[in-house]
Design a protein around this motif. Structure first.
Motif, PDB file in Angstrom:
ATOM      1  N   LEU A 189     -21.113 -36.967 -38.844  1.00  0.00           N
ATOM      2  CA  LEU A 189     -22.440 -36.685 -38.311  1.00  0.00           C
ATOM      3  C   LEU A 189     -23.412 -36.565 -39.469  1.00  0.00           C
ATOM      4  CD1 LEU A 189     -21.423 -33.956 -35.729  1.00  0.00           C
ATOM      5  CD2 LEU A 189     -22.275 -36.219 -35.186  1.00  0.00           C
ATOM      6  N   PRO A 190     -24.541 -37.228 -39.410  1.00  0.00           N
ATOM      7  CA  PRO A 190     -25.490 -37.158 -40.526  1.00  0.00           C
ATOM      8  C   PRO A 190     -26.148 -35.788 -40.601  1.00  0.00           C
ATOM      9  CG  PRO A 190     -26.453 -38.337 -38.684  1.00  0.00           C
ATOM     10  CD  PRO A 190     -25.015 -38.087 -38.322  1.00  0.00           C
ATOM     11  N   ALA A 198     -28.462 -37.320 -34.595  1.00  0.00           N
ATOM     12  CA  ALA A 198     -27.802 -38.179 -33.613  1.00  0.00           C
ATOM     13  C   ALA A 198     -26.771 -39.079 -34.286  1.00  0.00           C
ATOM     14  CB  ALA A 198     -28.837 -39.040 -32.898  1.00  0.00           C
ATOM     15  N   LEU A 199     -25.735 -39.399 -33.550  1.00  0.00           N
ATOM     16  CA  LEU A 199     -24.774 -40.403 -34.002  1.00  0.00           C
ATOM     17  C   LEU A 199     -25.326 -41.795 -33.717  1.00  0.00           C
ATOM     18  CD1 LEU A 199     -21.308 -39.076 -32.763  1.00  0.00           C
ATOM     19  CD2 LEU A 199     -22.056 -39.303 -35.137  1.00  0.00           C
ATOM     20  N   PRO A 200     -24.990 -42.779 -34.524  1.00  0.00           N
ATOM     21  CA  PRO A 200     -25.339 -44.162 -34.181  1.00  0.00           C
ATOM     22  C   PRO A 200     -24.718 -44.520 -32.830  1.00  0.00           C
ATOM     23  CG  PRO A 200     -24.509 -44.019 -36.434  1.00  0.00           C
ATOM     24  CD  PRO A 200     -24.244 -42.693 -35.797  1.00  0.00           C
ATOM     25  N   ALA A 253     -30.290 -41.637 -22.034  1.00  0.00           N
ATOM     26  CA  ALA A 253     -31.314 -42.131 -22.965  1.00  0.00           C
ATOM     27  C   ALA A 253     -31.740 -41.042 -23.951  1.00  0.00           C
ATOM     28  CB  ALA A 253     -32.527 -42.638 -22.192  1.00  0.00           C
ATOM     29  N   GLU A 254     -31.518 -39.772 -23.588  1.00  0.00           N
ATOM     30  CA  GLU A 254     -31.908 -38.666 -24.456  1.00  0.00           C
ATOM     31  C   GLU A 254     -30.707 -38.018 -25.150  1.00  0.00           C
ATOM     32  OE1 GLU A 254     -34.996 -36.049 -22.965  1.00  0.00           O
ATOM     33  OE2 GLU A 254     -35.278 -37.393 -21.246  1.00  0.00           O
ATOM     34  N   CYS A 255     -29.525 -38.548 -24.945  1.00  0.00           N
ATOM     35  CA  CYS A 255     -28.331 -37.999 -25.587  1.00  0.00           C
ATOM     36  C   CYS A 255     -28.275 -38.399 -27.056  1.00  0.00           C
ATOM     37  CB  CYS A 255     -27.066 -38.486 -24.876  1.00  0.00           C
ATOM     38  SG  CYS A 255     -26.748 -37.682 -23.292  1.00  0.00           S
ATOM     39  N   LYS A 256     -27.662 -37.537 -27.852  1.00  0.00           N
ATOM     40  CA  LYS A 256     -27.489 -37.784 -29.280  1.00  0.00           C
ATOM     41  C   LYS A 256     -26.033 -38.112 -29.633  1.00  0.00           C
ATOM     42  CE  LYS A 256     -31.661 -36.233 -29.136  1.00  0.00           C
ATOM     43  NZ  LYS A 256     -32.765 -37.181 -28.929  1.00  0.00           N
ATOM     44  N   LEU A 257     -25.109 -37.714 -28.766  1.00  0.00           N
ATOM     45  CA  LEU A 257     -23.684 -37.883 -29.066  1.00  0.00           C
ATOM     46  C   LEU A 257     -22.932 -38.634 -27.978  1.00  0.00           C
ATOM     47  CD1 LEU A 257     -22.853 -34.239 -30.292  1.00  0.00           C
ATOM     48  CD2 LEU A 257     -23.682 -36.164 -31.652  1.00  0.00           C
ATOM     49  N   ALA A 258     -23.585 -38.920 -26.854  1.00  0.00           N
ATOM     50  CA  ALA A 258     -22.886 -39.469 -25.690  1.00  0.00           C
ATOM     51  C   ALA A 258     -23.555 -40.747 -25.200  1.00  0.00           C
ATOM     52  CB  ALA A 258     -22.871 -38.439 -24.567  1.00  0.00           C
TER      53      ALA A 258
END
Length: 439
Positions: free
Chosen positions: A51-52, A74-76, A101-106
């Motif tokens: 994770l960055p 967020a993950l790529p 659309a608003e998820c960072k990991l899913a």
């Protein structure tokens, strides 16, 4: 004492919930320290890489101004955890799928539905591979799909147990809509199946991840309202239209307004106090001759007493115009969310004596940035899988609500107040660590 509650909780005490929002200057400082401490700093993920770290900016405002919290981490897209959505009804298509659309990991990677045409249409809309569209017969084949890490079950209540157990046996982590199931026994089977498969189980109590609710928890726990005395919570809607809808069928729903929308009131009294009730009384009512309530109840009122002396006064109905609110009364002030249980538009109000005018009452609105509640909960279980930690609302949280729902019905039927043993394992006994701020 009810058979459901003989014996104390045996699991170890879980970390006390910490709020994500706060109102006082001291609480704001504490919140900023927590956020800084919780930012990801390079932990390994199941998909490789890390994770960055959060991107930092130099401050451009004085300390008198509200902190923005900084940009999310967020993950790529190619490394986000894949979710299979089981059941493509109203909630799944109107709220859950757009929330990705608003998820960072899913991200959505598979669909399970009994309607092939609808499932294929949704798959095209969200860029899901045609081979990742399943039905209820070949659902178990998800075990062979490396695109799927988590299964999100969005089915009628009575189907939660079967698809949780099958999903865990297929080697997938489970996010299950509330109520967890329709019986205590089904809830326990779900917990056992996930433990046996070494998979995580989380119940989708979205409000426990929402910033306004996190802020209210923080205010109560830090005594900003003084000593908590009473919680009033109401949640209902005028349910109608299609009389064949599953919510009006006892075999599918397990009950009427209580397990569907009343559970929000019940759960709120528990996470706001961090306690478990020691006494329950209740009443139910259904309008005679109303065809909607041939199988399920229309309205329920119930009262809870907690070990600290806090009283919970709750109502829920399928027969009144939509209302979704709670108010907490402390010795020094009261606070409310109205609406409290809606998907968006939440508003917080605080009332206390004016510090500058002894004859005035200050009633103020606390403005907190809104986040998509479904994105928050989906990212939380993804984060738990990545970090290998327990979800904040694990199966034990859903099991406890189902036990209490069963007792509320019993209290209403018998007209008696039911006494329960005190839980000796401290606050938040059925919850995991507080969710990290990733949004």
């Amino acid at each position: 004492m009810s058979e459901l509650f003989k014996g104390e909780f045996s699991r170890r005490q879980i970390l006390t919930t910490a709020g994500l929002g706060a109102i006082s200057a001291a609480a704001l400082g504490s919140m900023n320290e927590e956020v800084a401490a919780q930012q990801p700093t390079g932990q390994a993920t199941p998909h490789g890489g890390s994770l960055p770290p959060q991107i930092k900016f130099a401050p451009i405002s004085e300390k008198t101004e509200v902190d923005t919290g900084g940009p999310p981490t967020a993950l790529p897209p190619e490394r986000r955890l894949g979710f299979a959505i089981v059941g493509l009804g109203r909630l799944a298509l109107e709220e859950i799928m757009p929330a990705f659309a608003e998820c960072k990991l899913a991200k959505p990677t598979a669909l399970v539905s009994g309607d092939a045409a609808k499932a294929n249409q949704v798959a095209q809309q969200y860029g899901i591979k045609p081979q990742n569209v399943y039905n209820y017969q070949n659902y178990d084949n998800l075990r062979n799909n490396s695109d799927v890490d988590v299964i999100y079950i969005v089915l009628p209540n009575s189907m939660h147990r079967e698809y949780t157990v099958r999903g865990a046996k297929a080697g997938k982590h489970i996010l299950c809509e509330k109520p967890m199931a329709t019986t205590v026994e089904d809830c326990q089977q779900m917990i056992d199946a996930c433990k046996q498969s070494d998979r995580k189980l989380m119940i989708a109590y979205r409000c426990q991840y929402e910033p306004h609710h996190r802020a209210m928890i923080q205010m109560i726990r830090s005594k900003e309202l003084g000593t908590l005395k009473v919680i009033q919570a109401d949640n209902g809607q005028n349910q109608g239209g299609d009389l064949n809808q599953w919510r009006l069928k006892r075999a599918l729903a397990g009950g009427g307004s209580l397990p569907d929308v009343g559970i929000y009131c019940l759960n709120a009294t528990r996470y706001l106090t961090g306690e478990e009730p020691i006494a329950i009384s209740a009443q139910t009512f259904s309008t005679p001759g109303d065809p909607r309530f041939k199988e399920v109840e229309e309205s329920v009122t119930f009262q809870l007493r907690f070990p600290s002396g806090v009283l919970g006064i709750c109502s829920t109905s399928y027969g009144f115009h939509e209302g979704r609110r709670f108010r907490v009364f402390g010795s020094d002030a009261w606070g409310q969310l109205d609406p409290a249980f809606s998907y968006n538009g939440l508003r917080m109000m605080i009332s206390r004596k004016s510090p500058t005018n002894s004859m005035a009452e200050n009633i103020s609105e606390v403005r907190i940035g809104e986040k998509n509640q479904f994105a928050l909960e989906m990212d939380h279980i993804a984060d738990c899988v990545i970090q290998n930690k327990q979800p904040h609302t694990p199966g034990e949280e859903g099991l406890q609500d189902q036990k209490l729902i069963t007792l509320i019905y019993e209290a209403a039927q018998t007209g008696k107040t039911i006494s329960l043993p005190r839980v000796s394992s401290g606050l938040d006994a059925t919850r995991g660590p507080a969710p990290r701020m990733l949004h």
